[in-house]
Design a protein around this motif. Structure first.
Motif, mmCIF file in Angstrom:
data_model
loop_
_atom_site.group_PDB
_atom_site.id
_atom_site.type_symbol
_atom_site.label_atom_id
_atom_site.label_comp_id
_atom_site.label_asym_id
_atom_site.label_seq_id
_atom_site.Cartn_x
_atom_site.Cartn_y
_atom_site.Cartn_z
ATOM 1 N N UNK A 23 0.824 -1.204 0.000
ATOM 2 C CA UNK A 23 0.000 0.000 0.000
ATOM 3 C C UNK A 23 0.865 1.264 0.000
ATOM 4 N N UNK A 24 2.029 1.197 0.651
ATOM 5 C CA UNK A 24 2.953 2.342 0.637
ATOM 6 C C UNK A 24 3.411 2.618 -0.791
ATOM 7 N N UNK A 25 3.854 1.564 -1.480
ATOM 8 C CA UNK A 25 4.384 1.724 -2.842
ATOM 9 C C UNK A 25 3.281 2.145 -3.818
ATOM 10 N N UNK A 26 2.139 1.487 -3.746
ATOM 11 C CA UNK A 26 1.026 1.817 -4.652
ATOM 12 C C UNK A 26 0.495 3.217 -4.359
ATOM 13 N N UNK A 27 0.453 3.586 -3.083
ATOM 14 C CA UNK A 27 0.007 4.935 -2.706
ATOM 15 C C UNK A 27 0.891 6.018 -3.306
ATOM 16 N N UNK A 28 2.204 5.784 -3.292
ATOM 17 C CA UNK A 28 3.141 6.754 -3.887
ATOM 18 C C UNK A 28 2.837 6.968 -5.366
ATOM 19 N N UNK A 29 2.673 5.865 -6.089
ATOM 20 C CA UNK A 29 2.394 5.962 -7.527
ATOM 21 C C UNK A 29 1.041 6.607 -7.792
ATOM 22 N N UNK A 30 0.038 6.269 -6.969
ATOM 23 C CA UNK A 30 -1.331 6.763 -7.186
ATOM 24 C C UNK A 30 -1.415 8.278 -7.017
ATOM 25 N N UNK A 31 -0.812 8.804 -5.952
ATOM 26 C CA UNK A 31 -0.890 10.252 -5.720
ATOM 27 C C UNK A 31 -0.090 11.007 -6.777
ATOM 28 N N UNK A 32 1.078 10.475 -7.163
ATOM 29 C CA UNK A 32 1.864 11.125 -8.215
ATOM 30 C C UNK A 32 1.096 11.145 -9.530
ATOM 31 N N UNK A 33 0.501 10.010 -9.897
ATOM 32 C CA UNK A 33 -0.289 9.927 -11.130
ATOM 33 C C UNK A 33 -1.409 10.964 -11.140
ATOM 34 N N UNK A 34 -2.116 11.082 -10.024
ATOM 35 C CA UNK A 34 -3.234 12.023 -9.942
ATOM 36 C C UNK A 34 -2.768 13.471 -9.911
ATOM 37 N N UNK A 35 -1.609 13.721 -9.330
ATOM 38 C CA UNK A 35 -1.111 15.101 -9.195
ATOM 39 C C UNK A 35 -0.618 15.683 -10.505
ATOM 40 N N UNK A 36 0.024 14.829 -11.340
ATOM 41 C CA UNK A 36 0.585 15.343 -12.593
ATOM 42 C C UNK A 36 -0.157 14.819 -13.826
ATOM 43 N N UNK A 37 -1.233 14.027 -13.601
ATOM 44 C CA UNK A 37 -2.026 13.434 -14.690
ATOM 45 C C UNK A 37 -1.134 12.656 -15.664
ATOM 46 N N UNK A 38 -0.218 11.875 -15.118
ATOM 47 C CA UNK A 38 0.706 11.092 -15.943
ATOM 48 C C UNK A 38 0.858 9.699 -15.328
ATOM 49 N N UNK A 45 -5.871 8.965 -11.515
ATOM 50 C CA UNK A 45 -5.783 10.069 -12.478
ATOM 51 C C UNK A 45 -7.170 10.519 -12.928
ATOM 52 N N UNK A 46 -7.989 9.568 -13.370
ATOM 53 C CA UNK A 46 -9.281 9.946 -13.945
ATOM 54 C C UNK A 46 -10.279 10.398 -12.876
ATOM 55 N N UNK A 47 -10.126 9.877 -11.673
ATOM 56 C CA UNK A 47 -10.958 10.382 -10.574
ATOM 57 C C UNK A 47 -10.572 11.818 -10.245
ATOM 58 N N UNK A 48 -9.281 12.080 -10.200
ATOM 59 C CA UNK A 48 -8.799 13.442 -9.923
ATOM 60 C C UNK A 48 -9.269 14.415 -11.003
ATOM 61 N N UNK A 49 -9.210 13.977 -12.272
ATOM 62 C CA UNK A 49 -9.653 14.852 -13.371
ATOM 63 C C UNK A 49 -11.145 15.148 -13.284
ATOM 64 N N UNK A 50 -11.914 14.188 -12.807
ATOM 65 C CA UNK A 50 -13.356 14.411 -12.636
ATOM 66 C C UNK A 50 -13.615 15.439 -11.522
ATOM 67 N N UNK A 51 -12.802 15.370 -10.461
ATOM 68 C CA UNK A 51 -12.991 16.296 -9.345
ATOM 69 C C UNK A 51 -12.498 17.692 -9.717
ATOM 70 N N UNK A 52 -11.313 17.731 -10.345
ATOM 71 C CA UNK A 52 -10.707 19.013 -10.704
ATOM 72 C C UNK A 52 -9.818 18.781 -11.932
ATOM 73 N N UNK A 53 -10.108 19.409 -13.066
ATOM 74 C CA UNK A 53 -9.460 19.021 -14.323
ATOM 75 C C UNK A 53 -8.027 19.507 -14.513
ATOM 76 N N UNK A 54 -7.504 20.293 -13.568
ATOM 77 C CA UNK A 54 -6.180 20.894 -13.762
ATOM 78 C C UNK A 54 -5.134 20.290 -12.830
ATOM 79 N N UNK A 55 -3.866 20.416 -13.244
ATOM 80 C CA UNK A 55 -2.742 20.163 -12.351
ATOM 81 C C UNK A 55 -2.056 21.506 -12.111
ATOM 82 N N UNK A 56 -1.043 21.520 -11.233
ATOM 83 C CA UNK A 56 -0.314 22.778 -11.012
ATOM 84 C C UNK A 56 0.428 23.191 -12.276
ATOM 85 N N UNK A 57 0.670 22.243 -13.202
ATOM 86 C CA UNK A 57 1.363 22.563 -14.445
ATOM 87 C C UNK A 57 0.419 23.142 -15.494
#
Length: 423
Positions: free
Chosen positions: A359-374, A403-415
């Motif tokens: 869960x630690x490893x998957x959590x790291x990847x999940x938050x990064x994916x959602x934060x940068x949409x990559x 990623x797609x859940x984050x985009x549904x909530x808010x379509x932008x990243x900081x980039x």
């Protein structure tokens, strides 16, 4: 005439190969140097602060002040905008990344993290290595149409050096910067990342996290999906925090007031939770030492919740008060703590019997994916960090969900956010 065109194309290809090798080597060398220096000095300063908590107050204000004076008197009074600088350059024929961006991001990224700034050196490395690609492109007229490709080659090599993952380097350049594949992109980026990977192989660079992953169970998939959804929410919270702080701090006209307010937020948070110091990789390493033995107590629960609430705030405060960095390291940090918290709650209250380190490893990847949409960058980057692909399939599923859940909530990243797009 045809022979002349063929000769010209061959000469151009030759030059592209040579310059790609050069970009790959210089970008990787810069990335490794910045990583080593940051690790060395961050450990020293964080240790001193743990002995004498007064340093949690002094270090942030000192570091941000030095960065401010360097910017004012050495770096032409120009603020570092992070990855948006790369977008501005690739989207414009006339706008280029100036040479001083290499030294300014290197120095400011280093100073930000070692003095407690709660961000990472990844974006500093990305912009500095992108500038290496930009400078190389400008040196030869024959590369006039290869501006984006050579900037991406620098970016890909820099990411490769930091995370020991050539695939993550190319995918980040593709998913975040270029968003299109050309023949020149493939040639320059493949050569650059292979050169970078060759350098880190010679230097015997070890994976950032020494973790043993043995297996995962199909019964855990519903819990992984839950983690992906939660990761999307915390990533949006991180993004909104950064954007909110940018708006609020833009109203403060005297820069030193920004430093005082930002360093105050940072200092108070560090006194409460020293894990927030710098990149936070030291805290992640502590999490993965023996997570299976961690018991969920009220103290641990409150600590984890406090860290998850405060990390986006201190990251935002660091960036808007002049610190250099981005959301890469904060996303990995938040994901690790979120993943372990979810696993502990599931095991304690629902007898789920899940494996916490997964869960630690998957959590790291999940938050990064959602934060940068990559998502694909996140997958290979985290697998490269651990040098283990056992969790590839669940990471893939969770990264796409987050990623797609984050985009549904808010379509932008900081980039990608800009006020005009949000209207």
């Amino acid at each position: 005439m045809k022979q002349y065109i063929r000769n010209y194309q061959f000469l151009k290809l030759q030059k592209l190969v040579i310059v790609s090798i050069l970009i790959g080597f210089l970008s990787a060398f810069l990335g490794v140097a910045l990583k080593k220096l940051t690790e060395y000095y961050e450990e020293i300063f964080a240790h001193q602060a743990s002995i004498n908590p007064l340093y949690y107050i002094l270090f942030p204000i000192f570091g941000l002040s030095v960065i401010y004076f360097l910017r004012e008197y050495l770096f032409k009074k120009k603020e570092n905008k992070g990855i948006k600088e790369i977008f501005e350059s690739t989207n414009s024929k006339s706008q280029n990344l100036p040479n001083y961006k290499i030294s300014s991001h290197f120095i400011n990224g280093l100073l930000t993290v070692i003095f407690g700034g709660s961000t990472g050196i990844e974006v500093s490395t990305v912009v500095a290595s992108a500038t290496i690609g930009s400078v190389a492109q400008r040196k030869q007229n024959v590369f006039k149409e290869y501006k984006t490709e050579l900037i991406c080659a620098g970016v890909a090599a820099g990411i490769t050096a930091l995370f020991s993952s050539p695939i993550a380097g190319i995918l980040f350049a593709l998913e975040v910067i270029s968003r299109k594949v050309t023949r020149a992109f493939l040639i320059s980026n493949l050569i650059a990342v292979l050169t970078a990977f060759g350098l880190i192989f010679i230097l015997n660079e070890k994976p950032l996290f020494n973790v043993i992953i043995t297996t995962w169970h199909l019964k855990a998939i519903p819990y992984f999906i839950l983690l992906g959804i939660l990761a999307a929410f915390v990533s949006v919270y991180l993004t909104r925090c950064v954007l909110f702080f940018k708006v609020q701090f833009s109203k403060i006209k005297t820069h030193y007031f920004k430093i005082i307010i930002g360093s105050s937020i940072l200092s108070i948070s560090l006194l409460l939770f020293p894990q927030l110091y710098g990149e936070g990789y030291h805290a992640i390493k502590a999490l993965i030492v023996n997570p299976n033995e961690t018991q969920l107590t009220l103290s641990i629960l409150l600590t984890f919740i406090g860290i998850l609430i405060l990390k986006p705030i201190v990251t935002s405060a660091t960036l808007v008060s002049g610190g250099d960095g981005g959301v890469f390291a904060p996303s990995l940090f938040i994901g690790a703590f979120l993943g372990l918290l979810v696993a502990l709650v599931l095991n304690t209250y629902f007898s789920a019997n899940v494996i916490p380190v997964n869960f630690i490893i998957i959590g790291m990847a999940a938050v990064l994916s959602a934060s940068i949409h990559a998502p694909f960058t996140a997958i290979f980057l985290v697998c490269g960090l651990t040098n283990d692909y056992t969790l590839f399939f669940p990471i893939l599923v969770v990264c796409l969900i987050s990623k797609y859940t984050a985009k549904m909530i808010y379509p932008f990243t900081v980039y990608t956010y800009s006020p005009s797009l949000a209207k």
